[in-house]
Design a protein around this motif. Structure first.
Motif, PDB file in Angstrom:
ATOM      1  N   GLU A 101       0.833  -1.213   0.000  1.00 51.45           N
ATOM      2  CA  GLU A 101       0.000   0.000   0.000  1.00 51.45           C
ATOM      3  C   GLU A 101       0.865   1.260   0.000  1.00 51.45           C
ATOM      4  O   GLU A 101       0.565   2.237  -0.702  1.00 51.45           O
ATOM      5  N   LYS A 102       1.934   1.226   0.769  1.00 52.39           N
ATOM      6  CA  LYS A 102       2.809   2.405   0.841  1.00 52.39           C
ATOM      7  C   LYS A 102       3.525   2.642  -0.485  1.00 52.39           C
ATOM      8  O   LYS A 102       3.640   3.781  -0.943  1.00 52.39           O
ATOM      9  N   LEU A 103       4.008   1.579  -1.116  1.00 51.09           N
ATOM     10  CA  LEU A 103       4.707   1.721  -2.398  1.00 51.09           C
ATOM     11  C   LEU A 103       3.754   2.189  -3.491  1.00 51.09           C
ATOM     12  O   LEU A 103       4.087   3.062  -4.306  1.00 51.09           O
ATOM     13  N   GLN A 104       2.566   1.600  -3.522  1.00 55.87           N
ATOM     14  CA  GLN A 104       1.590   1.995  -4.543  1.00 55.87           C
ATOM     15  C   GLN A 104       1.122   3.427  -4.332  1.00 55.87           C
ATOM     16  O   GLN A 104       0.854   4.141  -5.301  1.00 55.87           O
ATOM     17  N   ALA A 105       1.024   3.868  -3.083  1.00 46.29           N
ATOM     18  CA  ALA A 105       0.634   5.250  -2.820  1.00 46.29           C
ATOM     19  C   ALA A 105       1.678   6.231  -3.331  1.00 46.29           C
ATOM     20  O   ALA A 105       1.349   7.375  -3.674  1.00 46.29           O
ATOM     21  N   ASP A 106       2.935   5.766  -3.394  1.00 43.86           N
ATOM     22  CA  ASP A 106       4.010   6.609  -3.924  1.00 43.86           C
ATOM     23  C   ASP A 106       4.157   6.482  -5.436  1.00 43.86           C
ATOM     24  O   ASP A 106       5.101   7.043  -6.020  1.00 43.86           O
ATOM     25  N   GLY A 107       3.262   5.730  -6.075  1.00 43.45           N
ATOM     26  CA  GLY A 107       3.253   5.639  -7.525  1.00 43.45           C
ATOM     27  C   GLY A 107       4.078   4.523  -8.121  1.00 43.45           C
ATOM     28  O   GLY A 107       4.314   4.506  -9.340  1.00 43.45           O
ATOM     29  N   TYR A 108       4.513   3.561  -7.321  1.00 43.44           N
ATOM     30  CA  TYR A 108       5.336   2.462  -7.838  1.00 43.44           C
ATOM     31  C   TYR A 108       4.458   1.271  -8.235  1.00 43.44           C
ATOM     32  O   TYR A 108       3.355   1.082  -7.706  1.00 43.44           O
ATOM     33  N   MET A 109       4.976   0.458  -9.148  1.00 41.80           N
ATOM     34  CA  MET A 109       4.292  -0.773  -9.559  1.00 41.80           C
ATOM     35  C   MET A 109       4.725  -1.919  -8.647  1.00 41.80           C
ATOM     36  O   MET A 109       5.926  -2.117  -8.411  1.00 41.80           O
TER      37      MET A 109
END
Length: 329
Positions: A101-109
């Motif tokens: 969730e944290k990575l996706q919130a920062d725009g990462y795949m």
């Protein structure tokens, strides 16, 4: 005169009395200096911390392992790989979901997958990364070609692999993960008792420790509120003994209480630390040997010497065993 009187006083005692006398004296000295050993890990001081101010509402999501979350995310962003290991129900999947969730919130795949057949896992990774799974002629790619396509994608893009229950993956798939690490593909693996082979031996690991008492109690209060039951402090304490710092077992204990099940024992792996007691026994044997020497009690002197030698040999053997073999199961 004092020394002579002490020797005369103990000369008439049998070995068992001397043993009790020695243990009592040593425990008294330890207590006097404030270093008496703790033989139970039910309430270790290292895990007692300030309780959280507010208990979240039922259904609200909370991370109790914020330090592990930050460390894992930082490692992945540095193109690293990390293994999170812990017993079943210790919160590995919850922690992984927070990382995703944290990575996706920062725009990462991020591709978050669970064990299946190697081909199914490769297809799932390809779908989550929007990698074509068919060639120009419309034919499905083989497993080998999927591996090449995914590896090429990870080389050209900043994307992350998160694999739950990685210990259940086939050895061939884990060897492919090991090859991905050669191109610095960032990945997070979660496993229960991972073997010391292939990818698991190549990447650093975080061992999830039991949650502190306040967190387990909070989880139980939330679970009880979701089931509309009220638990007294004494009942919570009894259920905490069954949970042993394991969040899943904490929720299960509340479910069992809700269903009125009478459960004895626990499934957790929270152990008693008996090292201080073992060291104390060794000291007592050595003291017995010196008492036998001072009182000219040959039987006590020989018994103390043999016991001390056996104790030293066994303690050295236990010290050289792998950590999991020293656990009290």
């Amino acid at each position: 005169m004092l020394t002579t009187g002490a020797i005369v006083a103990v000369n008439g005692l049998n070995p068992l009395s001397l043993l009790a006398l020695g243990m009592g004296g040593i425990l008294a000295l330890l207590a006097a200096f404030g270093i008496a050993p703790r033989l139970s890990s039910k309430n270790p001081t290292t895990q007692e911390s300030t309780p959280i101010e507010e208990i979240p509402a039922p259904g609200e999501f909370r991370i109790y392992r914020q330090a592990e979350l930050n460390r894992t995310t930082a490692s992945l962003l540095a193109n690293g790989a990390i293994l999170i290991a812990g017993e079943d129900g210790s919160g590995k999947s919850v922690l992984a979901s927070a990382v995703v969730e944290k990575l996706q919130a920062d725009g990462y795949m991020v591709a978050f997958i669970e064990p299946a057949t190697p081909k199914q896992m490769l297809l799932e990774i390809a779908h989550q990364f929007d990698i074509p799974t068919e060639n120009l002629e419309g034919k499905a790619l083989t497993a080998d070609k999927l591996q090449v396509a995914i590896a090429g994608f990870l080389e050209e893009n900043t994307a992350f692999l998160v694999i739950d229950d990685a210990h259940a993956c086939k050895a061939g798939f884990r060897m492919w993960l090991k090859q991905l690490r050669r191109i610095n593909a960032p990945m997070l693996l979660l496993a229960t008792d991972p073997p010391r082979t292939d990818i698991f031996i190549n990447i650093p690991r975080i061992e999830l420790k039991p949650l502190p008492e306040y967190a387990i109690r909070e989880i139980m209060i939330i679970a009880a509120a979701e089931r509309a039951i009220a638990l007294k402090p004494s009942e919570l304490s009894k259920l905490q003994e069954r949970a042993g710092g394991n969040p899943m077992l904490a929720s299960r204990a509340v479910d069992e209480e809700y269903l009125g099940l009478d459960v004895e024992g626990a499934d957790h792996r929270r152990y008693f630390d008996i090292t201080p007691l073992i060291l104390l026994v060794g000291v007592v044997f050595v003291v017995m040997r010196f008492i036998g020497l001072g009182t000219n009690d040959q039987a006590l002197y020989i018994f103390g010497g043999i016991a001390a030698a056996v104790f030293l040999g066994l303690s050295r053997l236990l010290y050289n065993l792998p950590p999991e073999d020293r656990r009290i199961r």
